[in-house]
Each structure stands twice: as structure tokens, then as C-alpha cells.
Scaffold this active site. Structure first.
Site, PDB file in Angstrom:
ATOM      1  N   ASP A   1       0.826  -1.210   0.000  1.00  0.00           N
ATOM      2  CA  ASP A   1       0.000   0.000   0.000  1.00  0.00           C
ATOM      3  C   ASP A   1       0.861   1.262   0.000  1.00  0.00           C
ATOM      4  OD1 ASP A   1      -2.729   1.167   0.339  1.00  0.00           O
ATOM      5  OD2 ASP A   1      -1.896   1.871   2.245  1.00  0.00           O
TER       6      ASP A   1
ATOM      7  N   GLU B   1       1.837  -0.247  -4.873  1.00  0.00           N
ATOM      8  CA  GLU B   1       0.877   0.806  -5.219  1.00  0.00           C
ATOM      9  C   GLU B   1       1.657   2.106  -5.320  1.00  0.00           C
ATOM     10  OE1 GLU B   1      -3.291   2.902  -3.765  1.00  0.00           O
ATOM     11  OE2 GLU B   1      -1.824   2.291  -2.275  1.00  0.00           O
TER      12      GLU B   1
END
Length: 522
Positions: free
Chosen positions: A199, A262
């Protein structure tokens, strides 16, 4: 070491909304396990599961209170082990969502860190003295609106949070913190996890001097707070390559594991995350299709630019949707959504398919009293309401769409009684049938998975490209008939988004909103 992810299709599961097994209205691990046959039959090779770790759920799992356990809402570690075993038995790999930029404020590490300025884990988080007037240390903004700093009255310092104040940023310049996070990765690798989606990877480090971000000259009223300033000192900082290399070294301790980052950056900066000599993540997520106009020439230029920027050994990947962005069917319409799936699943590289896109779900506005997304609640006039793409998966026409035996945590899509898995499985013309056929073709034709790509000259709304030696993909991205001059030879239609195709020579006729895959036959 096997690079299975090169030919794989990844399917993202938002676990709260996939399948509820215990009747509380929220999806869980046993629910995912119950739907493994659906995923295997669909033809995907790996599932990426959004966070399942222990969490107070301020941001629905992206606020982690224990990196080495499962939240009771989703089940237990034993449930996860069962899911992993059953997925592997079906040939499906599992990728977990790792959240290293911030923890929950309920994490024991943060409880220690904020206990005093002399606490053992004080430096595991980012603390700064106030500005001379007592205000935040600088002008950094939160992605969820307002300053990215909250004052801790007891210690007299501010802590950084690039998201909610309940999500304090971890300090990746502190060696002990780095080791603790790498240990958490090993914990899951040791259990057999096949990889991690990492993330907000590009945000792990901030400017060491904590300088103000410069104003964004393009900012206008109606844009989000985070867009007021350019993230010069809060994103993609020097030192990131070394941190990513540490993560990669952990993955490389195990056989055939994958790291996916990401990273919302321009392509020329994105590709740096492949790292020197394979020391980066295997797949820095390429979100460019989410931001590129749905026009043939624009997408063609994107393909060429991306392919040209890839470093030696770098493998491409493509994304059309996820749990944070509007659904592709909402962006381009239901007819073009079929063309979009053909594009995603025939480009060179690893595609990621978001749950529900194989049904053509559009996402819908949600009544104000049902909104759960903390970003939309904090910035209702400027932020996209992510709840719209997190609605529960509609499985059939039974009460609550077969997702749960009780009221789901978010509303169902308005047309769930007709647009659901069971209905589309019986319809040879459905989006689900199309996606299954596309995934079957990827598995049957190596050229579609790993073959070379070369654009074919086209005009108007047509985007066309070769895959390998004998396959040609042609997409009509418009609502009027189009024609494409074919390279010399004859061609047979392997698949059309609008049903049965024909044989072609010299010129291909494309109906409005049609995409085709052709094979050269001579």
C-alpha cells in the site's frame, strides 16, 4: 526462480464485500473460501485480498493494529491457513495487502511511542515540534482532508498522518521499525503467502528537513485539500530505492514470491521502482489507464510510452479499476466496458481485475446516511465516495443477493436481482461469459499472456495491435462503425465482444463498441 506472475491474471478481492459466511453482513475469509471454485472457473491465477489484519476499522483495515494476526471480523489465522491451502489446491495463489506507511493509533507500537518523548518506540513514528506559533510543523496535507499533523497534548509534539489522524505514519528512517516490518512480511511468507501488494509504497519516506510543499498552481476551488500543494517533499523521496531493495531481499529469501507496489506517479518515475538489477518490486502498479482519455490515439501513445520506458527485465502490468477509483463501466459506459475488458486482458503484461468488473457493475451513488467511506465523509464535496465501488458482490437473486443472510454493510447495486453471477452464468452474451472466454484464450495462447506487442496503424476510433506472430487485436473505442486495413493475409475471428465473428482479408469491419481478437491463417 519461477516468475509465475508474468503470465498470471490477478483478481482483487475487497473482503468486506465479497462473501459473508456468518450472517453479520460483512464478508470474511470463510466466505472467500466458499467462492474459490468460482474464481478458479473464472480463470484467474491469483487473488489479492485487501487488508485482513487486526484493525479498529477506522479506514476498514488500512489502519492496522497487529500485522501478524487476522481481525475477528474476517475470521482467524486458522481460517486464513484453510483458505490458503484450499486456494493452492485449486492452483490459485494468494497475495496479501501489506500496509507499511502507517499503523492504527491502537497499535501497541504507537501506544508506546506516544507515552513519552523518551519512549523506546518514540522514533518508530514521525514526531515534530510545533511551529513557533504552535501550529503544525509545516503545510503538509492529509489525503483525507486537513493538515497531516495532529498535536499530542501530553508530549507537546505533533505526529504525522498522511491519512486519518487514527493512522499515524511509521518512521521508515528508524532501523528498528524497518526490521519489525520486514519480520511481519516474513511471518506471512512463512505461512505460504505468495506475495504482497504494498500500500502507498511511494509515500514511505518524507523530506528529512520537513520543508513545506510548494503551492499547486493548478489548484482551484472544488479540488481536494491534498491537491493544494505539490507533493515535492512527501512523496517519492531519495532513499526509497534502498528501502524497496530491503523488501525485495526478504521476498527473494523465499521461492516464487511477488511484490506489487501501489505507486501513483508519472510513468517515467514509476518505472524506477523496478529497481537496479531487479532490486525493486516485481510489478509497480501501472494506473495510467485510470487517467488516460478513452480515445484510441491517447491509449496507443500510452502503450508505446510505457513499453519504451520499461527497464531491461521489467515486466509490464495494467489496471482498469480498484477499490479506490470509479468503475470502468461508470467511466466509459456499459458497451465500452466490454471493449475495456478485452483491452485489459490482451495487452502485454500482468492484468489485475477488480471484483465485480467481470459483471459490468457500474457503482452507484449511495444515500448520505449509508456512506461509510471516511474520505467521503470528511470531504463530501470533493472526494470520490469509494463506497460506490465497494458494494457487496451480487451472487444471485435470493435475498441480499446471496452475499449474506442479513443486511449487508453497504447497499447492493440497484439492479442486483438481474445483474448477478447466477444470471450471467446462464447468459452466453453476458460480461461474465466474455471475461471467462478472454481468460481461457489467455491460457490457451501464450502470445496473449507473454508475447511481444506492436501497434498496428489505424484511424478514427480504432486501436489495434499485434500479439506475438499471428494474433491481432482490434478495438473500436467509439459508437460508430469503423474499418481497419489488415496486414497482408487472411484472418479468423477468435473472439468478438459482440458474439460470433467472421473471416477477414484486406479489411476488417468493426461494429460500434466492438472489440475482436483475430488469428492470421495465411
Amino acid at each position: 526462480m519461477s516468475a509465475w506472475w508474468r503470465s498470471a491474471t490477478i483478481y482483487q478481492i475487497y473482503p468486506r464485500s465479497f462473501q459473508d459466511s456468518d450472517g453479520d453482513g460483512v464478508g470474511d475469509l470463510k466466505g472467500i473460501e466458499a467462492r474459490l471454485d468460482y474464481l478458479a472457473d473464472l480463470g484467474v491465477d491469483a487473488i489479492w485480498i485487501s487488508p485482513i489484519f487486526t484493525s479498529p476499522m477506522a479506514d476498514f483495515g488500512y489502519d492496522v493494529a497487529d500485522y501478524c494476526d487476522v481481525d475477528p471480523l474476517f475470521g482467524t489465522l486458522a481460517d486464513f491457513d484453510d483458505l490458503l491451502r484450499e486456494a493452492h489446491r485449486r492452483g490459485v495463489k494468494i497475495i496479501l495487502d501489506f500496509v507499511p506507511n502507517h499503523s492504527s493509533d491502537r497499535h501497541p507500537w504507537f501506544a508506546d511511542s506516544r507515552s513519552s518523548r523518551q519512549a523506546a518506540k518514540r522514533d518508530w513514528y514521525v514526531w515534530r515540534d510545533p511551529a513557533p506559533d504552535g501550529s503544525p510543523p509545516n503545510n503538509w496535507q492529509s489525503f483525507f482532508g486537513g493538515p497531516a499533523w495532529t498535536l499530542d497534548a501530553a508530549s507537546g509534539q505533533y505526529y504525522l498522518h498522511q491519512f486519518l489522524k487514527k493512522q499515524p505514519d511509521l518512521n521508515w528512517r528508524e532501523p528498528a521499525l524497518v526490521e519489525a516490518m520486514l519480520a511481519a512480511m516474513r511471518f506471512w511468507f512463512d505461512r505460504g503467502v505468495d506475495g504482497f501488494r504494498i500500500d502507498v509504497l511511494w509515500l514511505l519516506l518524507e523530506d528529512e528537513a520537513f520543508r513545506d510543499n510548494p503551492p499547486n498552481p493548478a489548484w482551484r476551488p472544488g479540488m481536494q485539500d491534498i491537491e493544494r500543494f505539490l507533493p515535492l517533499h512527501t512523496a517519492d523521496q531519495p532513499g526509497m530505492a534502498a528501502l524497496v531493495a530491503r523488501m525485495r531481499s526478504v521476498a527473494d529469501e523465499y521461492e516464487s514470491r511477488v511484490l506489487i507496489g501501489e505507486i501513483y506517479l508519472p510513468l517515467d518515475r514509476l518505472v524506477a521502482y523496478y529497481g537496479e538489477e531487479g532490486a525493486g518490486v516485481h510489478l509497480p502498479f501501472n494506473f495510467a489507464l485510470l487517467q488516460t482519455p478513452w480515445e484510441a490515439r491517447a491509449i496507443g501513445r500510452l502503450i508505446e510510452e510505457y513499453e519504451a520506458l520499461l527497464p531491461a527485465g521489467g515486466w509490464p502490468n495494467w489496471v482498469l479499476g480498484n477499490h479506490d477509483k470509479p468503475r470502468i463501466a461508470a467511466r466509459v459506459g456499459s458497451a465500452q466496458a466490454r471493449v475495456a475488458q478485452l483491452l485489459l486482458l490482451t495487452l502485454r503484461g500482468t492484468p489485475t481485475l477488480y471484483q465485480g468488473d467481470e459483471l459490468g457493475l457500474t457503482g452507484e451513488p449511495i444515500a448520505a446516511e449509508r456512506i461509510r467511506d471516511p474520505q467521503a465523509l470528511r470531504e463530501p464535496d470533493t472526494a470520490f465516495n469509494r463506497d460506490e465501488v465497494r458494494m457487496p458482490m451480487p451472487w444471485d437473486a435470493s435475498p441480499h443477493a446471496g452475499f449474506s443472510t442479513d443486511e449487508p454493510w453497504l447497499p447492493l447495486n440497484a439492479d442486483w436481482s438481474a445483474r448477478n453471477v447466477a444470471a450471467q452464468e446462464e447468459d452466453v452474451g453476458s460480461m461474465l461469459t466474455l471475461v471467462r472466454r478472454l481468460l481461457a484464450l489467455r491460457r490457451e495462447n501464450e502470445a496473449l499472456a507473454t508475447g511481444a506487442i506492436a501497434l498496428v496503424e489505424a484511424e478514427g476510433d480504432v486501436l489495434a495491435y499485434r500479439r506475438g506472430d499471428d494474433l491481432l487485436v482490434a478495438l473500436n473505442l467509439g459508437a460508430t462503425p469503423q474499418r481497419l486495413a489488415l496486414p497482408a493475409g487472411r484472418y479468423r475471428t477468435l473472439l468478438s465482444t459482440q458474439g460470433e465473428g467472421a473471416d477477414w482479408a484486406a479489411e476488417l469491419a468493426l461494429a460500434p463498441d466492438e472489440g475482436v481478437i483475430l488469428r492470421a491463417t495465411g
